[in-house]
Design an enzyme around this catalytic site. Structure first.
Site, mmCIF file in Angstrom:
data_model
loop_
_atom_site.group_PDB
_atom_site.id
_atom_site.type_symbol
_atom_site.label_atom_id
_atom_site.label_comp_id
_atom_site.label_asym_id
_atom_site.label_seq_id
_atom_site.Cartn_x
_atom_site.Cartn_y
_atom_site.Cartn_z
ATOM 1 N N ARG A 1 0.817 -1.221 0.000
ATOM 2 C CA ARG A 1 0.000 0.000 0.000
ATOM 3 C C ARG A 1 0.850 1.270 0.000
ATOM 4 O O ARG A 1 0.458 2.287 -0.550
ATOM 5 C CB ARG A 1 -0.864 0.036 1.253
ATOM 6 N N ARG B 1 -9.074 0.812 4.224
ATOM 7 C CA ARG B 1 -7.960 1.760 4.086
ATOM 8 C C ARG B 1 -8.027 2.632 2.833
ATOM 9 O O ARG B 1 -7.218 2.502 1.917
ATOM 10 C CB ARG B 1 -6.627 1.013 4.150
ATOM 11 N N PRO B 2 -8.999 3.534 2.782
ATOM 12 C CA PRO B 2 -9.104 4.429 1.624
ATOM 13 C C PRO B 2 -7.956 5.448 1.554
ATOM 14 O O PRO B 2 -7.199 5.601 2.518
ATOM 15 C CB PRO B 2 -10.434 5.155 1.854
ATOM 16 N N ASP C 1 -8.776 8.654 0.267
ATOM 17 C CA ASP C 1 -9.516 9.876 -0.081
ATOM 18 C C ASP C 1 -8.865 11.142 0.470
ATOM 19 O O ASP C 1 -8.868 12.192 -0.193
ATOM 20 C CB ASP C 1 -10.980 9.766 0.401
ATOM 21 N N LEU C 2 -8.265 11.058 1.659
ATOM 22 C CA LEU C 2 -7.681 12.273 2.249
ATOM 23 C C LEU C 2 -6.420 12.710 1.505
ATOM 24 O O LEU C 2 -6.143 13.904 1.374
ATOM 25 C CB LEU C 2 -7.384 12.068 3.735
ATOM 26 N N ASP D 1 0.301 -0.329 15.616
ATOM 27 C CA ASP D 1 1.233 -1.347 15.116
ATOM 28 C C ASP D 1 1.858 -2.186 16.230
ATOM 29 O O ASP D 1 2.590 -3.128 15.948
ATOM 30 C CB ASP D 1 2.346 -0.689 14.275
ATOM 31 N N ILE E 1 -7.892 2.822 15.475
ATOM 32 C CA ILE E 1 -7.364 3.303 14.190
ATOM 33 C C ILE E 1 -7.914 2.491 13.016
ATOM 34 O O ILE E 1 -8.353 3.057 12.008
ATOM 35 C CB ILE E 1 -5.813 3.264 14.161
HETATM 36 C C1 UD1 Z 1 0.592 4.178 8.513
HETATM 37 C C2 UD1 Z 1 1.624 3.094 8.727
HETATM 38 C C3 UD1 Z 1 0.963 1.874 9.375
HETATM 39 C C4 UD1 Z 1 0.221 2.285 10.651
HETATM 40 C C5 UD1 Z 1 -0.739 3.445 10.393
HETATM 41 C C6 UD1 Z 1 -1.372 3.995 11.649
HETATM 42 C C7 UD1 Z 1 3.232 3.440 6.942
HETATM 43 C C8 UD1 Z 1 3.808 2.963 5.663
HETATM 44 N N1 UD1 Z 1 2.186 2.736 7.443
HETATM 45 O O1 UD1 Z 1 -0.386 3.647 7.612
HETATM 46 O O2 UD1 Z 1 1.978 0.915 9.688
HETATM 47 O O3 UD1 Z 1 -0.537 1.184 11.130
HETATM 48 O O4 UD1 Z 1 -0.019 4.531 9.748
HETATM 49 O O5 UD1 Z 1 -0.391 4.403 12.543
HETATM 50 O O6 UD1 Z 1 3.694 4.394 7.532
HETATM 51 N N2 UD1 Z 1 -7.810 6.844 6.268
HETATM 52 C C9 UD1 Z 1 -8.873 7.270 5.498
HETATM 53 N N3 UD1 Z 1 -8.597 7.985 4.361
HETATM 54 C C10 UD1 Z 1 -7.327 8.294 3.965
HETATM 55 C C11 UD1 Z 1 -6.256 7.853 4.762
HETATM 56 C C12 UD1 Z 1 -6.521 7.136 5.913
HETATM 57 O O7 UD1 Z 1 -10.032 7.011 5.825
HETATM 58 O O8 UD1 Z 1 -7.167 8.931 2.907
HETATM 59 C C13 UD1 Z 1 -8.065 6.079 7.515
HETATM 60 C C14 UD1 Z 1 -7.461 4.655 7.496
HETATM 61 O O9 UD1 Z 1 -8.322 3.738 6.859
HETATM 62 C C15 UD1 Z 1 -7.269 4.397 8.971
HETATM 63 C C16 UD1 Z 1 -6.912 5.778 9.524
HETATM 64 O O10 UD1 Z 1 -7.354 6.709 8.561
HETATM 65 O O11 UD1 Z 1 -8.471 3.956 9.545
HETATM 66 C C17 UD1 Z 1 -5.434 6.012 9.769
HETATM 67 O O12 UD1 Z 1 -4.732 5.593 8.625
HETATM 68 P P1 UD1 Z 1 -3.309 6.195 8.205
HETATM 69 O O13 UD1 Z 1 -2.714 6.965 9.315
HETATM 70 O O14 UD1 Z 1 -3.483 6.896 6.896
HETATM 71 O O15 UD1 Z 1 -2.483 4.855 7.984
HETATM 72 P P2 UD1 Z 1 -1.387 4.651 6.869
HETATM 73 O O16 UD1 Z 1 -0.720 5.939 6.636
HETATM 74 O O17 UD1 Z 1 -1.957 3.894 5.723
#
Ligand code: UD1
Length: 427
Positions: A99, A128-129, A131-132, A315, A337
């Site tokens: 991802r 895990r979208p 969109d943001l 994590d 999360i």
């Molecule tokens: C990163 C880490 C991952 C960790 C996570 C939370 C990396 C490569 N991965 O993942 O190991 O578990 O942070 O600490 O650094 N979300 C949305 N829309 C978006 C983006 C996120 O709805 O556009 C939601 C996700 O589905 C989740 C939450 O926001 O429920 C937090 O996700 P996010 O912090 O973005 O996780 P990652 O950056 O993918």
């Protein structure tokens, strides 16, 4: 498919060198796309996810020299420099493997005015979208379209600075936007930005390349756009999640480990909880020593709730839950999360743990001993929790689908076996 056979019940004794952080190395490697000169990174962990990112960056036009790791040593140095050609699409074959491939979106669109990245699918821990990430890029003036499963982002006249407010914290979303804003015209403010140490490390790296980023590690980050970024050298921070995983391994086996290069300042909430549970931490000249405060007593239950940094990291949820399966009393573990991050629970039950799930919380009642069993790894951190369970369990544990582990833990079985564990890879 590789499996691990773990014979449990041996207290771990010795030292483990902590590797560079995967979640810092991945965005920093992607940010190297922004540089006009050579970037040299050190303490890059030798992991499947890093190799995937390296292939993606070579596809996008970077020249990489990636010497194989020397047997018995951890991490390596990596040189990344522009080859002169620029390919701005990230194909599905590479993105579906990892991802974090989405991290090339910000750098490519800000540098070349366009990027196509295959939309990442869901994964074991949730939908895990992204969109943001996309809304943020639109705020900086990009046009986003979805075509045949690909996200196409264009900004032919370049990006411009803007205020971007995240409704909730996203780690890679903050990283993507921060990278995009470095070459945008004018000032960008990211409000409700992620404060994770890996995001701070990325900002440090970008500033070393000539970016102008301030407010890092606080709620609002400000990025003044610059016209170009140059080469630099940078050492990746130690992996706090790997550190926490080995702390759990020391606790559950009633062992005594020195974690070389560990930085517990990045784990202060975890450390505080584990002191309450009965763990002892002692600074050494090379890192930290960790064991139970009283080796004749079991650990005590604690209640944890995952939150963005500086809160308890999601994590480490699976690993610390596993530690609690043999603690005295009843612990509550709440996941805030990800919506589906209790996949390890069914496997822990097979090993004799007593865990009940109620919505986003798991109630863990400590048992005296886990029992070895064949189990299935479902994602990276769940795999680590099963290794920890196997180390403490009576008899033999076979962990299937161990490829998840190779994505995020550098030479895990070597590191643990060096401390007396009995772990064998069965091909
Ligand atoms: C990163 C880490 C991952 C960790 C996570 C939370 C990396 C490569 N991965 O993942 O190991 O578990 O942070 O600490 O650094 N979300 C949305 N829309 C978006 C983006 C996120 O709805 O556009 C939601 C996700 O589905 C989740 C939450 O926001 O429920 C937090 O996700 P996010 O912090 O973005 O996780 P990652 O950056 O993918």
């Amino acid at each position: 498919m590789d499996r691990l056979r773990v014979i449990g019940g041996i207290p771990l004794q010795g030292e483990i060198t902590i590797s560079g952080a995967k979640n810092a190395a991945l965005p920093i490697m992607a940010a190297s796309l922004l540089s006009e000169g050579e970037v040299i990174l050190s303490r890059v962990p030798y992991l499947a996810d890093i190799t995937t990112m390296a292939h993606l960056l070579m596809h996008c036009g970077l020249d990489l020299s990636m010497p194989s790791a020397t047997p018995g040593s951890f991490g390596y140095s990596l040189s990344l420099k522009p080859s002169g050609k620029a390919i701005t699409d990230a194909p599905y074959d590479l993105v579906r493997k990892m991802r974090a491939s989405i991290l090339v979106l910000g750098p490519l669109v800000t540098k070349y005015g366009r990027a196509t990245v295959s939309m990442p699918g869901g994964c074991a821990i949730g939908t895990r979208p992204i969109d943001l990430h996309l809304k943020g890029l639109e705020r900086l003036g990009a046009t986003v379209t979805l075509e045949g499963g690909d996200v196409q982002v264009t900004a032919p006249k370049g990006l411009h600075g803007a205020d971007v407010t995240f409704p909730f914290i996203t780690v890679t979303g903050t990283a993507n936007l921060m990278m995009a804003a470095t070459l945008a015209k004018g000032t960008t403010r990211i409000i409700n930005a992620a404060k994770e140490p890996e995001v701070v490390d990325l900002a440090k790296f970008l500033n070393a390349m000539g970016a102008k980023i301030s407010g890092v590690g606080t709620e609002t980050m400000t990025i003044e756009g610059v016209s170009m970024l140059g080469g630099c050298t940078h050492a990746i921070i130690p992996d706090r999640i790997e550190t926490g995983t080995y702390i759990a391994a020391a606790g559950i086996t009633n062992g005594d480990l020195e974690l070389i290069g560990a930085d517990l300042d990045m784990l202060s909430v975890v450390k505080g909880e584990l002191i309450d549970a009965g763990m002892l931490f002692e600074a050494t000249s090379r890192g930290v020593r960790v064991c139970r405060a009283d080796k004749n007593k079991p650990l005590r239950s604690i209640n944890i709730k995952t939150e963005p940094y500086p809160g308890f990291p999601t994590d480490l949820q699976a690993q610390i839950m596993t530690l609690m399966t043999v603690a005295q009393g009843t612990s509550t573990v709440t996941e805030t999360i990800f919506e589906n991050r209790f996949m390890h629970v069914a496997e822990l039950l097979r090993m004799g743990a007593n865990v009940q799930i109620h919505g986003s919380s798991a109630v863990v009642t400590g048992v005296e001993r886990l029992k070895g069993a064949p189990v299935m790894a479902t994602d990276l951190r769940a795999s680590a929790s099963l290794v920890i369970a196997g180390l403490a369990a009576e008899g033999e544990t076979i962990i299937n689908r161990i490829y998840h582990l190779d994505r995020g833990y550098e030479m895990m079985e070597t590191k643990l076996n060096n401390c007396g564990a009995s772990i064998e890879r069965i091909v």
